[in-house]
Design a protein around this motif. Structure first.
Motif, mmCIF file in Angstrom:
data_model
loop_
_atom_site.group_PDB
_atom_site.id
_atom_site.type_symbol
_atom_site.label_atom_id
_atom_site.label_comp_id
_atom_site.label_asym_id
_atom_site.label_seq_id
_atom_site.Cartn_x
_atom_site.Cartn_y
_atom_site.Cartn_z
ATOM 1 N N PRO B 80 0.736 -1.316 -0.097
ATOM 2 C CA PRO B 80 -0.022 0.061 -0.031
ATOM 3 C C PRO B 80 0.771 1.354 -0.015
ATOM 4 C CG PRO B 80 -0.751 -1.484 1.719
ATOM 5 C CD PRO B 80 0.538 -1.999 1.049
ATOM 6 N N PRO B 83 0.013 3.625 -3.046
ATOM 7 C CA PRO B 83 -1.664 4.028 -3.188
ATOM 8 C C PRO B 83 -1.686 5.083 -1.985
ATOM 9 C CG PRO B 83 -1.684 1.671 -3.158
ATOM 10 C CD PRO B 83 -0.266 2.079 -3.274
ATOM 11 N N ILE B 86 0.165 8.219 -3.668
ATOM 12 C CA ILE B 86 -0.673 8.806 -4.757
ATOM 13 C C ILE B 86 -1.897 9.677 -3.964
ATOM 14 C CG2 ILE B 86 -2.383 8.176 -6.730
ATOM 15 C CD1 ILE B 86 -0.531 5.676 -7.376
ATOM 16 N N GLN B 87 -2.486 8.996 -3.249
ATOM 17 C CA GLN B 87 -3.555 9.522 -2.427
ATOM 18 C C GLN B 87 -3.092 11.181 -1.893
ATOM 19 O OE1 GLN B 87 -6.483 7.814 -0.040
ATOM 20 N NE2 GLN B 87 -5.554 6.145 -0.209
ATOM 21 N N SER B 90 -2.721 13.184 -5.031
ATOM 22 C CA SER B 90 -3.667 13.598 -5.319
ATOM 23 C C SER B 90 -4.471 14.696 -4.695
ATOM 24 C CB SER B 90 -4.607 12.487 -5.576
ATOM 25 O OG SER B 90 -5.682 12.634 -6.112
ATOM 26 N N ASN B 94 -5.699 18.310 -5.999
ATOM 27 C CA ASN B 94 -7.061 18.753 -5.923
ATOM 28 C C ASN B 94 -7.298 20.117 -5.344
ATOM 29 O OD1 ASN B 94 -8.310 16.460 -7.171
ATOM 30 N ND2 ASN B 94 -8.906 15.490 -5.156
ATOM 31 N N GLN B 95 -6.482 20.189 -4.101
ATOM 32 C CA GLN B 95 -6.293 21.423 -3.579
ATOM 33 C C GLN B 95 -6.135 22.683 -4.347
ATOM 34 O OE1 GLN B 95 -4.262 22.247 0.582
ATOM 35 N NE2 GLN B 95 -5.937 20.699 0.635
ATOM 36 N N SER B 99 -3.740 18.728 -12.034
ATOM 37 C CA SER B 99 -4.218 17.225 -12.285
ATOM 38 C C SER B 99 -2.853 16.441 -12.315
ATOM 39 C CB SER B 99 -4.917 17.149 -13.594
ATOM 40 O OG SER B 99 -6.047 17.724 -13.530
ATOM 41 N N THR B 100 -2.921 15.112 -12.270
ATOM 42 C CA THR B 100 -1.720 14.277 -12.179
ATOM 43 C C THR B 100 -1.721 13.605 -13.494
ATOM 44 O OG1 THR B 100 -2.104 14.120 -9.834
ATOM 45 C CG2 THR B 100 -0.565 12.702 -10.822
ATOM 46 N N LEU B 102 0.242 9.928 -14.786
ATOM 47 C CA LEU B 102 0.880 8.957 -14.066
ATOM 48 C C LEU B 102 1.508 7.942 -15.066
ATOM 49 C CD1 LEU B 102 1.119 7.162 -11.238
ATOM 50 C CD2 LEU B 102 -1.033 5.811 -12.441
#
Lengths: 345, 345
Positions: B80, B83, B86-87, B90, B94-95, B99-100, B102
């Motif tokens: 994990p 992930p 990436i979160q 991301s 967003n803030q 955009s990303t 990959l």
DNA sequence: TCCTTTATTGGGAGCGTTCCCAATTATATG
DNA sequence: CATATAATTGGGAACGCTCCCAATAAAGGA
């Protein structure tokens, strides 16, 4: 950033026009072989690569795909499902020389994000992973007529393009397998009812009961959220109703279930047998190793990408639906290898 | 795709020029408040969103970041770590309304991909996760002068922007902790030597030995690959040299180590104690729960993104290096809670 | 040899923005 | 009230590429 190399530079260096260079870039056959070679050589030497934004603007083709992972399933993101999916998608993209843009659809930003995706004009198509049943992303995509494919079928819009496994049949078969092993009180920890995979697998469970003429017992049906914690919690609840086997709708939940059982002093599979779903990498290494339904996640990502590419290239008459096969991987939690297992069929 | 809405349509509908609409879009203060409102209303009503490719071409700003995950660490992708990273990325994107994009850098396509990233002109900056020590991606990025930040420091280019945890000190402290608990033969399963985190943690281990005046014993040092399988394998090897505790450089490997110990009939922590690294979600749920060094992975992704954004905005004089704190999470595999644990300090 | 066809190539126009400078209008200053 | 100044607005040019059509060169046929 600064003074980037342009197609015009290449044209000058190779003594041809801008158009010819463009043709070479796009593999247009109408170019003299010799010229082509020469231009190629120059591009190589100068390490030239066409500007994606400009191509996008001029031709509408960007070779970029979007991948949307709704964050309602955020918890899920900590299990290896998405990494595997992403790897599959990425592999296909590499192969077709596409790139992927990733959006984790944080609910708060979801609307804005959708607009961005859909209207940026940057993206040729979208893959939507694990959409919730009423996902607004899907609606927006439909409305804007952007080519897209779902990983996992849509509950209501049945003619959307998707790739999926047959969750229902796979689940049914797994449960039937448990029954053939002789278990009498087979419970289930289902996935959330707002995800189609969750309800499909639950329906498969019910199908199996029906086949055997058994009425579903609400006490033996729990609804988890596909996470370890959910599995733990729901197993504790199920324990009160003394199942002798449980079909758990995801390996992550199965992990939690095993933890609950361990804490309750129950042995697996002797006291309670378990079958999971997914065949995550860790499933082979649990104690005891987990019997589970293997679904080809990497492959699903790969195929979804190719389906999307076909959709983009051929429009509506591309193949739209792919069902991938699953496989029951028999390890130890189902008790198949015990002496005490007593197959009735 | 077809006849997209353009800025000109908006201009017509709101009775102003193209330029004014552009100003509104870009929050240029030189617009009459009333006009601004009017234009905004029209955009909203028509659900207009500017074309990213066109903006990219005209202004060179795309609000797109690249994320490169070298696939040499492909195996890793099933745990994990990514992930979570990436979160974090991301969330930050967003803030800031970015955009990303990959890229999983499949070695075979690696070179081509680098070119694509770097030269597409589409991307304002790049985050490189877990680069290998001699990663060509880094070289290419440096050469092209694309702003980028590493997650994890670079072994040789020490003035690159990065965010990292202090692997060395964290590892040292963890090992010292084991020693204070009274363990005499503390071994380690290190990470791969071609990843800086691997060597840093190993050096931390050696530092701890040195502090205590103990010469490192090659028999007690194994090199894993950060994966479960690697941990399993290396633990089996270590077992031959009878350590009484092992510092394992990743939780995934710790999982494998525990499996090896279980199979060998060793109890944790009674026969052999274990400390992991990462504090993955599953670490709290192993049997027994894993003592481990928590690193803020999500946060690292978030901070890396903000660092990159600063780099893009402010150029070379942006803050370039961030070290995030770790924390030793004491659970049960270290034996701290046993009666038999005999802290010497 | 001249004309038609085919293979190549060149250049104008346009994709949807932003940037820059000039024009217009409103506001302030003396 | 005339003029300097600030606020607002408009439009040309450019970003780097593709598309389309016209032009040229080469080749084939009568």
């Amino acid at each position: 950033m600064s003074n980037r190399l342009t197609i015009i530079e290449i044209a000058k260096h190779s003594g041809v026009s801008r158009s010819t260079v463009s043709r070479v870039i796009n593999d247009d056959p109408n170019v003299n072989t010799e010229t082509r070679e020469r231009v190629r050589a120059v591009m190589q030497k100068l390490n030239f690569h066409p500007n994606v934004a400009a191509r996008g603007l001029a031709a509408g083709k960007t070779r970029i795909l979007g991948l949307v992972i709704p964050m309602g399933v955020s918890a899920l993101f900590s299990d290896p499902y998405f990494p595997q999916l992403i790897q599959g998608i990425s592999a296909a993209c590499n192969q077709h020389n596409y790139s992927t843009m990733l959006w984790l659809a944080d609910p708060e930003y979801e609307r804005r994000m959708i607009q961005q995706i859909v209207s940026s004009g940057l993206i040729e198509g979208v893959i939507v992973a694990s959409a919730l049943n009423d996902d607004p992303v899907v609606e927006a995509l439909m409305q804007r007529q952007i080519p897209f494919v779902l990983v996992g079928r849509h509950p209501t819009h049945t003619n959307l393009a998707y790739v999926d496994v047959d969750n229902r049949v796979s689940a049914r078969d797994a449960v039937l397998y448990l029954m053939r092993l002789g278990y009498q009180r087979v419970a289930t920890i289902a996935g959330p009812h707002n995800m189609i995979a969750g309800v499909d697998r639950l329906n498969g469970y019910k199908d199996a009961l029906k086949t055997r003429g058994i009425a579903p017992d609400p006490n033996l049906i729990a609804e988890g959220d596909f996470s370890e914690g959910g599995g733990y919690q729901e197993m504790q609840r199920l324990l009160r109703h003394a199942p002798d086997a449980v079909f758990v709708a995801s390996d992550a939940m199965a992990l939690g279930a095993m933890r609950a059982l361990r804490e309750a002093g129950k042995r697996v599979p002797d006291d309670i047998a378990l079958v999971g779903f997914d065949d995550m990498p860790f499933a082979a290494h649990t104690e005891p190793p987990l019997t589970t339904v293997r679904q080809p996640i990497h492959r699903a990502g790969f195929v979804a990408t190719e389906t999307l590419l076909a959709l983009i290239a051929e429009g509506a008459n591309a193949p739209r639906r792919v069902i991938l096969p699953t496989e029951l991987v028999i390890r130890e939690t189902c008790g198949a290898h015990r002496a005490s297992a007593k197959p009735t069929v």
